[in-house]
Design a protein around this motif. Structure first.
Motif, PDB file in Angstrom:
ATOM      1  N   HIS A 268     109.521  39.962 102.575  1.00 62.23           N
ATOM      2  CA  HIS A 268     109.410  38.755 101.759  1.00 62.23           C
ATOM      3  C   HIS A 268     109.927  37.555 102.551  1.00 62.23           C
ATOM      4  O   HIS A 268     111.057  37.566 103.038  1.00 62.23           O
ATOM      5  CB  HIS A 268     110.224  38.935 100.477  1.00 62.23           C
ATOM      6  N   SER A 269     109.106  36.521 102.669  1.00 58.77           N
ATOM      7  CA  SER A 269     109.494  35.355 103.466  1.00 58.77           C
ATOM      8  C   SER A 269     110.723  34.653 102.901  1.00 58.77           C
ATOM      9  O   SER A 269     111.560  34.146 103.651  1.00 58.77           O
ATOM     10  CB  SER A 269     108.323  34.372 103.553  1.00 58.77           C
ATOM     11  N   ALA A 270     110.864  34.612 101.573  1.00 59.65           N
ATOM     12  CA  ALA A 270     112.012  33.939 100.965  1.00 59.65           C
ATOM     13  C   ALA A 270     113.315  34.707 101.157  1.00 59.65           C
ATOM     14  O   ALA A 270     114.398  34.167 100.915  1.00 59.65           O
ATOM     15  CB  ALA A 270     111.765  33.725  99.472  1.00 59.65           C
ATOM     16  N   LEU A 271     113.230  35.960 101.590  1.00 63.92           N
ATOM     17  CA  LEU A 271     114.415  36.802 101.796  1.00 63.92           C
ATOM     18  C   LEU A 271     114.727  36.982 103.274  1.00 63.92           C
ATOM     19  O   LEU A 271     115.492  37.872 103.633  1.00 63.92           O
ATOM     20  CB  LEU A 271     114.197  38.178 101.155  1.00 63.92           C
ATOM     21  N   GLY A 272     114.134  36.155 104.123  1.00 64.61           N
ATOM     22  CA  GLY A 272     114.344  36.327 105.553  1.00 64.61           C
ATOM     23  C   GLY A 272     113.567  37.491 106.118  1.00 64.61           C
ATOM     24  O   GLY A 272     114.009  38.145 107.067  1.00 64.61           O
ATOM     25  N   TYR A 273     112.428  37.767 105.513  1.00 64.11           N
ATOM     26  CA  TYR A 273     111.527  38.837 105.950  1.00 64.11           C
ATOM     27  C   TYR A 273     112.170  40.221 105.885  1.00 64.11           C
ATOM     28  O   TYR A 273     112.068  41.023 106.802  1.00 64.11           O
ATOM     29  CB  TYR A 273     110.974  38.551 107.350  1.00 64.11           C
ATOM     30  N   VAL A 274     112.869  40.484 104.788  1.00 65.12           N
ATOM     31  CA  VAL A 274     113.280  41.840 104.440  1.00 65.12           C
ATOM     32  C   VAL A 274     112.675  42.151 103.075  1.00 65.12           C
ATOM     33  O   VAL A 274     112.261  41.251 102.344  1.00 65.12           O
ATOM     34  CB  VAL A 274     114.820  42.016 104.409  1.00 65.12           C
ATOM     35  N   SER A 275     112.626  43.414 102.719  1.00 64.80           N
ATOM     36  CA  SER A 275     112.071  43.805 101.427  1.00 64.80           C
ATOM     37  C   SER A 275     113.086  43.554 100.315  1.00 64.80           C
ATOM     38  O   SER A 275     114.292  43.432 100.577  1.00 64.80           O
ATOM     39  CB  SER A 275     111.691  45.292 101.450  1.00 64.80           C
ATOM     40  N   PRO A 276     112.651  43.477  99.050  1.00 66.31           N
ATOM     41  CA  PRO A 276     113.609  43.338  97.949  1.00 66.31           C
ATOM     42  C   PRO A 276     114.655  44.447  97.924  1.00 66.31           C
ATOM     43  O   PRO A 276     115.840  44.178  97.682  1.00 66.31           O
ATOM     44  CB  PRO A 276     112.713  43.385  96.705  1.00 66.31           C
ATOM     45  N   ALA A 277     114.253  45.693  98.181  1.00 68.88           N
ATOM     46  CA  ALA A 277     115.219  46.802  98.187  1.00 68.88           C
ATOM     47  C   ALA A 277     116.244  46.619  99.297  1.00 68.88           C
ATOM     48  O   ALA A 277     117.444  46.862  99.100  1.00 68.88           O
ATOM     49  CB  ALA A 277     114.487  48.130  98.354  1.00 68.88           C
ATOM     50  N   GLU A 278     115.798  46.183 100.470  1.00 69.85           N
ATOM     51  CA  GLU A 278     116.717  45.956 101.581  1.00 69.85           C
ATOM     52  C   GLU A 278     117.648  44.783 101.288  1.00 69.85           C
ATOM     53  O   GLU A 278     118.834  44.810 101.635  1.00 69.85           O
ATOM     54  CB  GLU A 278     115.924  45.687 102.859  1.00 69.85           C
ATOM     55  N   CYS A 279     117.131  43.764 100.621  1.00 70.65           N
ATOM     56  CA  CYS A 279     117.964  42.623 100.233  1.00 70.65           C
ATOM     57  C   CYS A 279     119.092  43.061  99.311  1.00 70.65           C
ATOM     58  O   CYS A 279     120.243  42.656  99.491  1.00 70.65           O
ATOM     59  CB  CYS A 279     117.100  41.565  99.550  1.00 70.65           C
ATOM     60  N   GLU A 280     118.775  43.912  98.334  1.00 70.78           N
ATOM     61  CA  GLU A 280     119.808  44.398  97.420  1.00 70.78           C
ATOM     62  C   GLU A 280     120.806  45.299  98.142  1.00 70.78           C
ATOM     63  O   GLU A 280     122.008  45.258  97.858  1.00 70.78           O
ATOM     64  CB  GLU A 280     119.155  45.134  96.253  1.00 70.78           C
ATOM     65  N   ARG A 281     120.311  46.115  99.071  1.00 66.25           N
ATOM     66  CA  ARG A 281     121.212  46.979  99.838  1.00 66.25           C
ATOM     67  C   ARG A 281     122.185  46.155 100.674  1.00 66.25           C
ATOM     68  O   ARG A 281     123.391  46.436 100.708  1.00 66.25           O
ATOM     69  CB  ARG A 281     120.399  47.899 100.747  1.00 66.25           C
ATOM     70  N   MET A 282     121.693  45.119 101.321  1.00 68.19           N
ATOM     71  CA  MET A 282     122.545  44.255 102.138  1.00 68.19           C
ATOM     72  C   MET A 282     123.569  43.521 101.276  1.00 68.19           C
ATOM     73  O   MET A 282     124.726  43.347 101.678  1.00 68.19           O
ATOM     74  CB  MET A 282     121.680  43.266 102.914  1.00 68.19           C
ATOM     75  N   ALA A 283     123.147  43.089 100.079  1.00 67.65           N
ATOM     76  CA  ALA A 283     124.072  42.399  99.175  1.00 67.65           C
ATOM     77  C   ALA A 283     125.171  43.346  98.696  1.00 67.65           C
ATOM     78  O   ALA A 283     126.332  42.937  98.570  1.00 67.65           O
ATOM     79  CB  ALA A 283     123.301  41.834  97.989  1.00 67.65           C
ATOM     80  N   ALA A 284     124.806  44.612  98.427  1.00 64.88           N
ATOM     81  CA  ALA A 284     125.808  45.585  97.987  1.00 64.88           C
ATOM     82  C   ALA A 284     126.836  45.863  99.082  1.00 64.88           C
ATOM     83  O   ALA A 284     128.041  45.950  98.815  1.00 64.88           O
ATOM     84  CB  ALA A 284     125.099  46.888  97.582  1.00 64.88           C
ATOM     85  N   ILE A 285     126.352  45.977 100.327  1.00 62.15           N
ATOM     86  CA  ILE A 285     127.274  46.197 101.467  1.00 62.15           C
ATOM     87  C   ILE A 285     128.213  45.001 101.612  1.00 62.15           C
ATOM     88  O   ILE A 285     129.419  45.156 101.847  1.00 62.15           O
ATOM     89  CB  ILE A 285     126.475  46.437 102.752  1.00 62.15           C
ATOM     90  N   LYS A 286     127.672  43.809 101.437  1.00 61.96           N
ATOM     91  CA  LYS A 286     128.485  42.589 101.558  1.00 61.96           C
ATOM     92  C   LYS A 286     129.553  42.534 100.479  1.00 61.96           C
ATOM     93  O   LYS A 286     130.709  42.137 100.743  1.00 61.96           O
ATOM     94  CB  LYS A 286     127.567  41.361 101.480  1.00 61.96           C
ATOM     95  N   ARG A 287     129.194  42.943  99.260  1.00 60.13           N
ATOM     96  CA  ARG A 287     130.189  42.932  98.174  1.00 60.13           C
ATOM     97  C   ARG A 287     131.292  43.935  98.425  1.00 60.13           C
ATOM     98  O   ARG A 287     132.467  43.670  98.155  1.00 60.13           O
ATOM     99  CB  ARG A 287     129.493  43.240  96.836  1.00 60.13           C
ATOM    100  N   LEU A 288     130.948  45.126  98.935  1.00 61.31           N
ATOM    101  CA  LEU A 288     131.956  46.149  99.216  1.00 61.31           C
ATOM    102  C   LEU A 288     132.887  45.721 100.345  1.00 61.31           C
ATOM    103  O   LEU A 288     134.074  46.077 100.348  1.00 61.31           O
ATOM    104  CB  LEU A 288     131.261  47.466  99.579  1.00 61.31           C
ATOM    105  N   ALA A 289     132.340  44.965 101.292  1.00 59.33           N
ATOM    106  CA  ALA A 289     133.149  44.533 102.431  1.00 59.33           C
ATOM    107  C   ALA A 289     134.057  43.366 102.089  1.00 59.33           C
ATOM    108  O   ALA A 289     135.023  43.092 102.798  1.00 59.33           O
ATOM    109  CB  ALA A 289     132.243  44.159 103.599  1.00 59.33           C
ATOM    110  N   ALA A 290     133.739  42.649 101.006  1.00 60.50           N
ATOM    111  CA  ALA A 290     134.522  41.473 100.639  1.00 60.50           C
ATOM    112  C   ALA A 290     135.898  41.846 100.108  1.00 60.50           C
ATOM    113  O   ALA A 290     136.122  42.911  99.569  1.00 60.50           O
ATOM    114  CB  ALA A 290     133.762  40.668  99.600  1.00 60.50           C
TER     115      ALA A 290
END
Length: 290
Positions: A268-290
């Motif tokens: 998806h171009s609006a997500l930096g060319y990652v898929s919606p599932a990958e976007c959610e996975r990256m966001a979850a990793i970021k929240r756990l690391a915070a």
């Protein structure tokens, strides 16, 4: 360029005739033909095969930006312009979008929810807002209607439903599916859904579940641009090129596209060319690391 042309056409025409027609010497052509292939050309040939494979995997829908993103994800370091050049040379191109057609009829006097979203399409975190809309797909048996809800943060389709009629049950089925998959958002945004009974029941159900409602302004289709963009992509990449004999065949193809292709694979171009599932996975990793 002349020598390349001669090399490509020599199976059909004599080399001497081609050289004479192009005003080059035969000795020059043969010296060029014996010259070892450069590393760049070897690399281009290998890249062309990868580019063609990615383009085929995307069902012929990816243009240079998405093909470039996929190559990067596979560990290839290559410029986007180079990818575009290789695609031009091999006649590969992404599918072009058709002209936008407004389908929502907002010419009515029924009460609507205010537009509180105000085109804030990048909430910064998940579970803030869902956007929803309806569209239609033609089959040999008649129209098939599709209602969807997208998570605005990841652009993932979190709820969908299909049926032969546009009614409140169709929209509420999509809403129920979305609620089964995760927590309710603070806001549910949509066009001014029709018929009025559909709009009224959906709005009432949102309020009953504690979800805030927001609707687009009259005649402002771009207020719901995210959902409209999804439908444009769906029809471009699947519907326009696929004749459906039955509604059931259309349902199976739509299910596969939404759940397998769009949510999990399509970049998806609006997500930096990652898929919606990958976007959610990256966001979850970021929240756990915070």
């Amino acid at each position: 360029m002349k020598f390349s042309f001669i090399h490509a056409e020599k199976a059909l025409f004599p080399v001497a005739a081609l050289c004479r027609h192009l005003s080059v010497s035969r000795s020059g052509y043969y010296a060029w033909a014996k010259r070892p292939e450069s590393e760049r050309k070897k690399r281009d040939r290998a890249l062309q095969l990868e580019v063609a494979a990615i383009h085929q995997e995307s069902r012929g829908t990816y243009g240079a930006p998405r093909v470039h993103a996929e190559l990067k994800a596979r560990g290839q370091r290559v410029a986007r312009k180079r990818v575009a050049r290789l695609m031009r040379q091999t006649g590969l191109r992404g599918r072009a979008r058709r002209r936008f057609v407004r389908t929502t009829d907002s010419a009515h006097r029924h009460p609507v929810a205010p537009n509180t979203l105000e085109r804030n399409f990048h909430p910064g975190q998940p579970h803030c807002a869902w956007v929803g809309d309806l569209t239609y797909v033609w089959t040999d048996e008649g129209w098939l209607y599709l209602a969807v809800l997208l998570e605005l943060f990841s652009r993932k389709v979190v709820g969908w439903a299909m049926g032969e009629r546009i009614d409140s049950g169709l929209v509420l089925s999509a809403l129920d599916m979305a609620l089964l998959g995760g927590p309710a958002p603070r806001l549910h945004y949509s066009d001014r859904l029709n018929p009025p009974s559909t709009r009224a029941r959906t709005t009432a159900d949102d309020w009953r579940r504690g979800i805030g409602c927001s609707m687009s302004r009259k005649g402002n289709c771009w207020d719901n641009a995210v959902a409209e963009s999804f439908f444009s992509t769906l029809k471009l990449e699947l519907v326009y090129g696929t004749p459906f004999k039955t509604r059931e065949a259309a349902k199976q193809s739509l299910f596969e596209y939404i759940e397998v292709v769009y949510n999990r694979k399509r970049r998806h171009s609006a997500l930096g060319y990652v898929s919606p599932a990958e976007c959610e996975r990256m966001a979850a990793i970021k929240r756990l690391a915070a």
